[in-house]
Design a protein around this motif. Structure first.
Motif, PDB file in Angstrom:
ATOM      1  N   PRO A   6       6.877  -2.728  -0.009  1.00 46.34           N
ATOM      2  CA  PRO A   6       7.043  -2.751  -1.754  1.00 46.34           C
ATOM      3  C   PRO A   6       8.059  -3.678  -2.417  1.00 46.34           C
ATOM      4  O   PRO A   6       9.211  -4.054  -1.822  1.00 46.34           O
ATOM      5  CB  PRO A   6       7.406  -1.342  -1.977  1.00 46.34           C
ATOM      6  N   HIS A   7       7.844  -4.246  -3.669  1.00 47.43           N
ATOM      7  CA  HIS A   7       8.536  -4.943  -4.116  1.00 47.43           C
ATOM      8  C   HIS A   7      10.069  -4.413  -4.486  1.00 47.43           C
ATOM      9  O   HIS A   7      10.353  -3.018  -5.039  1.00 47.43           O
ATOM     10  CB  HIS A   7       8.285  -5.419  -5.657  1.00 47.43           C
ATOM     11  N   ILE A   8      11.085  -5.194  -4.416  1.00 46.23           N
ATOM     12  CA  ILE A   8      12.458  -4.798  -4.902  1.00 46.23           C
ATOM     13  C   ILE A   8      12.887  -5.957  -5.728  1.00 46.23           C
ATOM     14  O   ILE A   8      13.008  -6.987  -5.220  1.00 46.23           O
ATOM     15  CB  ILE A   8      13.567  -4.247  -3.807  1.00 46.23           C
ATOM     16  N   MET A   9      12.895  -5.743  -7.203  1.00 47.29           N
ATOM     17  CA  MET A   9      13.508  -6.774  -8.085  1.00 47.29           C
ATOM     18  C   MET A   9      14.026  -6.128  -9.411  1.00 47.29           C
ATOM     19  O   MET A   9      13.871  -4.956  -9.376  1.00 47.29           O
ATOM     20  CB  MET A   9      12.251  -7.644  -8.252  1.00 47.29           C
ATOM     21  N   GLU A  10      14.749  -6.920 -10.206  1.00 42.93           N
ATOM     22  CA  GLU A  10      15.237  -6.214 -11.120  1.00 42.93           C
ATOM     23  C   GLU A  10      14.230  -5.844 -12.060  1.00 42.93           C
ATOM     24  O   GLU A  10      14.382  -4.530 -12.889  1.00 42.93           O
ATOM     25  CB  GLU A  10      15.984  -7.404 -12.169  1.00 42.93           C
ATOM     26  N   ASP A  11      12.865  -6.020 -12.210  1.00 38.24           N
ATOM     27  CA  ASP A  11      11.732  -5.520 -13.002  1.00 38.24           C
ATOM     28  C   ASP A  11      11.295  -4.414 -12.342  1.00 38.24           C
ATOM     29  O   ASP A  11      10.576  -3.548 -12.910  1.00 38.24           O
ATOM     30  CB  ASP A  11      10.689  -6.582 -13.237  1.00 38.24           C
ATOM     31  N   VAL A  12      11.545  -4.253 -11.066  1.00 40.31           N
ATOM     32  CA  VAL A  12      11.126  -3.263 -10.192  1.00 40.31           C
ATOM     33  C   VAL A  12      12.020  -2.580  -9.405  1.00 40.31           C
ATOM     34  O   VAL A  12      11.981  -2.925  -8.188  1.00 40.31           O
ATOM     35  CB  VAL A  12       9.875  -3.342  -9.415  1.00 40.31           C
ATOM     36  N   PRO A  13      13.199  -1.924  -9.873  1.00 39.43           N
ATOM     37  CA  PRO A  13      14.180  -1.625  -9.132  1.00 39.43           C
ATOM     38  C   PRO A  13      14.235  -0.409  -8.217  1.00 39.43           C
ATOM     39  O   PRO A  13      15.006   0.529  -8.163  1.00 39.43           O
ATOM     40  CB  PRO A  13      15.429  -1.375 -10.158  1.00 39.43           C
ATOM     41  N   ASN A  14      13.204  -0.615  -7.336  1.00 45.14           N
ATOM     42  CA  ASN A  14      13.074   0.707  -6.487  1.00 45.14           C
ATOM     43  C   ASN A  14      14.248   0.761  -5.552  1.00 45.14           C
ATOM     44  O   ASN A  14      14.881  -0.272  -4.963  1.00 45.14           O
ATOM     45  CB  ASN A  14      11.896   0.374  -5.255  1.00 45.14           C
ATOM     46  N   THR A  15      14.686   2.096  -5.392  1.00 48.61           N
ATOM     47  CA  THR A  15      15.863   2.341  -4.554  1.00 48.61           C
ATOM     48  C   THR A  15      15.442   2.369  -3.016  1.00 48.61           C
ATOM     49  O   THR A  15      14.389   2.904  -3.052  1.00 48.61           O
ATOM     50  CB  THR A  15      16.423   3.721  -4.979  1.00 48.61           C
ATOM     51  N   ILE A  35       0.920  -1.268   0.027  1.00 47.58           N
ATOM     52  CA  ILE A  35       0.018  -0.137   0.055  1.00 47.58           C
ATOM     53  C   ILE A  35       0.989   1.125   0.046  1.00 47.58           C
ATOM     54  O   ILE A  35       0.307   2.378  -0.025  1.00 47.58           O
ATOM     55  CB  ILE A  35      -1.000   0.052   1.028  1.00 47.58           C
ATOM     56  N   LEU A  36       2.165   1.112   0.134  1.00 46.91           N
ATOM     57  CA  LEU A  36       2.862   2.267  -0.269  1.00 46.91           C
ATOM     58  C   LEU A  36       2.705   2.893  -1.592  1.00 46.91           C
ATOM     59  O   LEU A  36       2.660   2.183  -2.737  1.00 46.91           O
ATOM     60  CB  LEU A  36       4.445   2.021  -0.303  1.00 46.91           C
ATOM     61  N   PRO A  37       2.148   4.179  -1.745  1.00 42.91           N
ATOM     62  CA  PRO A  37       1.693   4.336  -3.225  1.00 42.91           C
ATOM     63  C   PRO A  37       2.635   4.684  -4.330  1.00 42.91           C
ATOM     64  O   PRO A  37       3.625   5.146  -4.151  1.00 42.91           O
ATOM     65  CB  PRO A  37       0.937   5.762  -2.985  1.00 42.91           C
ATOM     66  N   GLY A  38       2.245   4.202  -5.642  1.00 41.81           N
ATOM     67  CA  GLY A  38       2.837   4.576  -6.710  1.00 41.81           C
ATOM     68  C   GLY A  38       4.384   3.787  -7.040  1.00 41.81           C
ATOM     69  O   GLY A  38       5.139   4.519  -7.718  1.00 41.81           O
ATOM     70  N   VAL A  39       4.760   2.813  -6.055  1.00 39.90           N
ATOM     71  CA  VAL A  39       6.063   2.143  -6.448  1.00 39.90           C
ATOM     72  C   VAL A  39       5.993   1.083  -7.106  1.00 39.90           C
ATOM     73  O   VAL A  39       7.174   0.631  -7.205  1.00 39.90           O
ATOM     74  CB  VAL A  39       6.453   2.269  -5.033  1.00 39.90           C
ATOM     75  N   ASP A  40       4.956  -0.078  -6.899  1.00 35.29           N
ATOM     76  CA  ASP A  40       5.215  -1.134  -7.563  1.00 35.29           C
ATOM     77  C   ASP A  40       3.640  -1.594  -8.372  1.00 35.29           C
ATOM     78  O   ASP A  40       2.904  -0.800  -8.586  1.00 35.29           O
ATOM     79  CB  ASP A  40       5.522  -2.377  -6.626  1.00 35.29           C
ATOM     80  N   GLN A  73       0.484   2.187  13.653  1.00 32.93           N
ATOM     81  CA  GLN A  73       1.809   2.435  13.204  1.00 32.93           C
ATOM     82  C   GLN A  73       2.357   2.007  11.985  1.00 32.93           C
ATOM     83  O   GLN A  73       2.126   0.501  11.900  1.00 32.93           O
ATOM     84  CB  GLN A  73       2.490   1.590  14.502  1.00 32.93           C
ATOM     85  N   LEU A  74       2.979   2.838  11.208  1.00 38.07           N
ATOM     86  CA  LEU A  74       3.177   2.170   9.764  1.00 38.07           C
ATOM     87  C   LEU A  74       4.755   2.381   9.944  1.00 38.07           C
ATOM     88  O   LEU A  74       5.621   2.958  10.468  1.00 38.07           O
ATOM     89  CB  LEU A  74       3.087   3.568   8.884  1.00 38.07           C
ATOM     90  N   ARG A  75       5.107   1.045   9.233  1.00 33.56           N
ATOM     91  CA  ARG A  75       6.846   0.770   9.225  1.00 33.56           C
ATOM     92  C   ARG A  75       7.175   0.425   7.906  1.00 33.56           C
ATOM     93  O   ARG A  75       6.225  -0.208   6.929  1.00 33.56           O
ATOM     94  CB  ARG A  75       6.916  -0.515  10.327  1.00 33.56           C
ATOM     95  N   LEU A  76       8.365   0.571   7.637  1.00 37.34           N
ATOM     96  CA  LEU A  76       8.661   0.565   6.193  1.00 37.34           C
ATOM     97  C   LEU A  76       9.980  -0.580   5.881  1.00 37.34           C
ATOM     98  O   LEU A  76      10.703  -0.761   6.937  1.00 37.34           O
ATOM     99  CB  LEU A  76       9.234   1.751   5.505  1.00 37.34           C
ATOM    100  N   ALA A  77       9.652  -1.569   5.151  1.00 36.51           N
ATOM    101  CA  ALA A  77      10.698  -2.708   4.687  1.00 36.51           C
ATOM    102  C   ALA A  77      10.381  -2.876   3.318  1.00 36.51           C
ATOM    103  O   ALA A  77      10.133  -1.916   2.709  1.00 36.51           O
ATOM    104  CB  ALA A  77      10.447  -3.772   5.668  1.00 36.51           C
ATOM    105  N   ALA A  78      10.844  -4.051   2.860  1.00 40.91           N
ATOM    106  CA  ALA A  78      10.705  -4.204   1.521  1.00 40.91           C
ATOM    107  C   ALA A  78      10.467  -5.918   1.367  1.00 40.91           C
ATOM    108  O   ALA A  78      10.847  -6.535   2.066  1.00 40.91           O
ATOM    109  CB  ALA A  78      12.045  -3.867   0.693  1.00 40.91           C
ATOM    110  N   GLU A  79       9.979  -6.294  -0.086  1.00 40.25           N
ATOM    111  CA  GLU A  79      10.000  -7.832  -0.301  1.00 40.25           C
ATOM    112  C   GLU A  79      11.080  -7.696  -1.355  1.00 40.25           C
ATOM    113  O   GLU A  79      10.676  -7.177  -2.653  1.00 40.25           O
ATOM    114  CB  GLU A  79       8.522  -7.869  -0.748  1.00 40.25           C
ATOM    115  N   VAL A  82      11.801 -11.890   1.770  1.00 41.99           N
ATOM    116  CA  VAL A  82      12.214 -12.343   0.316  1.00 41.99           C
ATOM    117  C   VAL A  82      11.228 -13.211  -0.157  1.00 41.99           C
ATOM    118  O   VAL A  82      10.284 -13.691   0.602  1.00 41.99           O
ATOM    119  CB  VAL A  82      13.514 -13.177   0.544  1.00 41.99           C
ATOM    120  N   GLU A  83      11.161 -13.230  -1.517  1.00 39.75           N
ATOM    121  CA  GLU A  83      10.539 -14.111  -2.515  1.00 39.75           C
ATOM    122  C   GLU A  83      11.268 -14.470  -3.544  1.00 39.75           C
ATOM    123  O   GLU A  83      12.181 -14.192  -3.782  1.00 39.75           O
ATOM    124  CB  GLU A  83       9.202 -13.242  -2.816  1.00 39.75           C
ATOM    125  N   THR A  84      10.464 -15.626  -4.307  1.00 44.53           N
ATOM    126  CA  THR A  84      11.355 -16.103  -5.370  1.00 44.53           C
ATOM    127  C   THR A  84      10.145 -16.189  -6.494  1.00 44.53           C
ATOM    128  O   THR A  84       9.075 -15.664  -6.320  1.00 44.53           O
ATOM    129  CB  THR A  84      11.643 -17.745  -5.255  1.00 44.53           C
TER     130      THR A  84
END
Length: 236
Positions: free
Chosen positions: A59-68, A26-31, A88-94, A121-123
């Motif tokens: 949010p996703h981080i992957m080669e197709d979605v290379p969020n910094t 639900i972090l907007p506009g990133v994936d 309470q909102l917290r930020l991490a990444a998938e 992590v995911e595959t």
């Protein structure tokens, strides 16, 4: 009374009071999740009604979605400024286990979950990544704990022995709540229930990408024997 009647009567609503969502988009506009800030705020209102206390934005981080990391933190700050509710909102990444992840892990450029140094992590759903177990070992060598997102959804894992091997390597499992109501199909539901019944699930998440997902979860009814195992995992 018929078997189906007994099953129906034993089903109860899922309690989400003071729950933690360990995985959502639900972090907007990133994936491929929520598109804009207004939609994110509307969904957070639904989370409030459901009773959630803490939400991890992953949010996703992957080669197709290379969020910094910088971009995700800027977007997170905008959402925090706009949201005035009690959650309470917290930020991490998938993190997809691909070459980009390997580069960022080596550089220490990752977004773990909290002070526990847990990396979500995911595959691919269809095949294990190249050098899968070596990558998991690398994560641990860097001082992180791998938390495998939605293990019940991976088509290449078809037996409980493989899941046990991953658990024996110190991999933690995060199950999607939507799996339990058959949202991804009966085979995924069956695996999710088996993992839950054998005590392999460590955390639960919505994996929410759209507003209707939270409504499905809010209105879920599950057998008491499943709720007894599930609900403690929602309140770590």
């Amino acid at each position: 009374m018929s078997f189906l009647s007994n099953l129906f009567q034993s089903a109860k609503p899922l309690s989400l009071a003071a729950a933690t969502d360990w995985h959502c988009h639900i972090l907007p506009g990133v994936d491929d999740g929520v598109d804009n800030l207004e939609e994110s705020l509307a969904i957070l209102g639904q989370y409030e009604q459901a009773g959630y206390k803490t939400v991890w934005l992953t949010p996703h981080i992957m080669e197709d979605v290379p969020n910094t990391t910088e971009r995700l933190r800027r977007t997170y700050e905008r959402l925090q400024q706009a949201y005035t509710g009690p959650i309470q909102l917290r930020l991490a990444a998938e993190n997809m286990l691909d070459s980009l992840f390997s580069e960022r892990l080596e550089a220490g450029d990752v977004l773990p979950i909290g002070n526990s140094n847990t990396l979500l992590v995911e595959t691919s759903y269809f095949s294990a990544p190249y050098r899968f177990h070596q990558t998991l070992d690398k994560i641990k060598s860097k001082g992180y704990f791998p938390l495998l997102a939605h293990p019940e959804r991976y088509n290449y894992i078809n037996d409980m022995r493989t899941y046990r091997e991953l658990k024996d390597k110190g991999v933690r499992f995060q199950m999607n709540l939507l799996s339990l109501c058959g949202h991804y199909g009966p085979m995924v539901k069956e695996k999710a229930i088996k993992l839950l019944n054998t005590g392999m699930i460590d955390h639960c998440g919505t994996d929410l990408h759209r507003r209707e997902h939270i409504e499905i979860i809010r209105t879920m009814k599950l057998p008491s024997r499943i709720l007894d195992k599930l609900e403690p995992l929602l309140r770590p």
